[in-house]
Design a protein around this motif. Sequence first.
Motif: not given
Length: 287
Positions: A204-215, A240-243, A270-277, A279-280
């Motif tokens: 769910l972590i990478p999914i949450a990271a991707i979902a957080g941007i359009p939300l 925290m990834a979505m946050m 965008i790719a950098s934000v998803i990566t940071m989210s 990994i965090s």
Amino acid sequence: MLEFLKSFLWIALELTILFVAISFIISLLQGYIPYEKIEKKLTGRNKFYASAAAIAFAFITPFCSCSTIPVVVNMLKNKIPFSIVMIFLFASPVLDPTILTIMGVVMGWKVAIIYTLATAVFSIVIGFSLERLGYQQYVKNVIMSGYQEKKHKFNWSFAWQETLGLMKSVYPYLIIGAAIGAGIHGLVPDDLIAKWFGHDTWWLIPIAAIAGIPLYIRLSSMIPISQILILKGMALGPVMAMMISSAGASLPEVILLKSIFHKQLVIAFIASVITMSTISGFIFYLI
């Protein structure tokens, strides 16, 4: 319905007291912050001090992702190194002293400290990586007007006015977050969240990271929502990834960035934000 109202009023009251008190104290301290010294460090040859200054500047400027853009343009216009500008761009929306303090009180200081260190370190790494990869060539020659540096003397009246101004822009999102959190608390069963979003669901972590941007859920709204989700059993990693992704990037910000960056740099952002989210999120997953 009664349970929802009780939960909402309690969360809203707690956040209001914390928000007003912390915002007022930080506004009072603004008069002692050496902005000119920090700006000189940003243009210095020592990359370590410059990156530390960029993080400090990001921390003391409580901007959301969209309002960071005019400051970024002003920094580029003043010939501040590309890597340092990128560090500020990534760090400013996710490092807010008021929200971080509320995060520490509500979610625990361990979470707040790890969040701060993770976002600061990844912002620095991404900033220097983008420069090393040559992405500075994808910056457009654009000048925005409307940015003015705040200079004021230390006084109580100014601090209160700053607090009121911050409440107008940020407080509604806290209330929205409190309402969503109260709704989750009263309507969503604990077992359901624990079963589907608990500690074993690392994917769910990478999914949450991707979902957080359009939300486009602001950091101030995510604090009460995250608190309730964690209390109900949701794993800390995806929360925290979505946050981080929702605070670090948003669709409105991406549109604004397209006016000053070419598409190659926007995609890299965008790719950098998803990566940071992501990994965090895994860091929080492992603690």
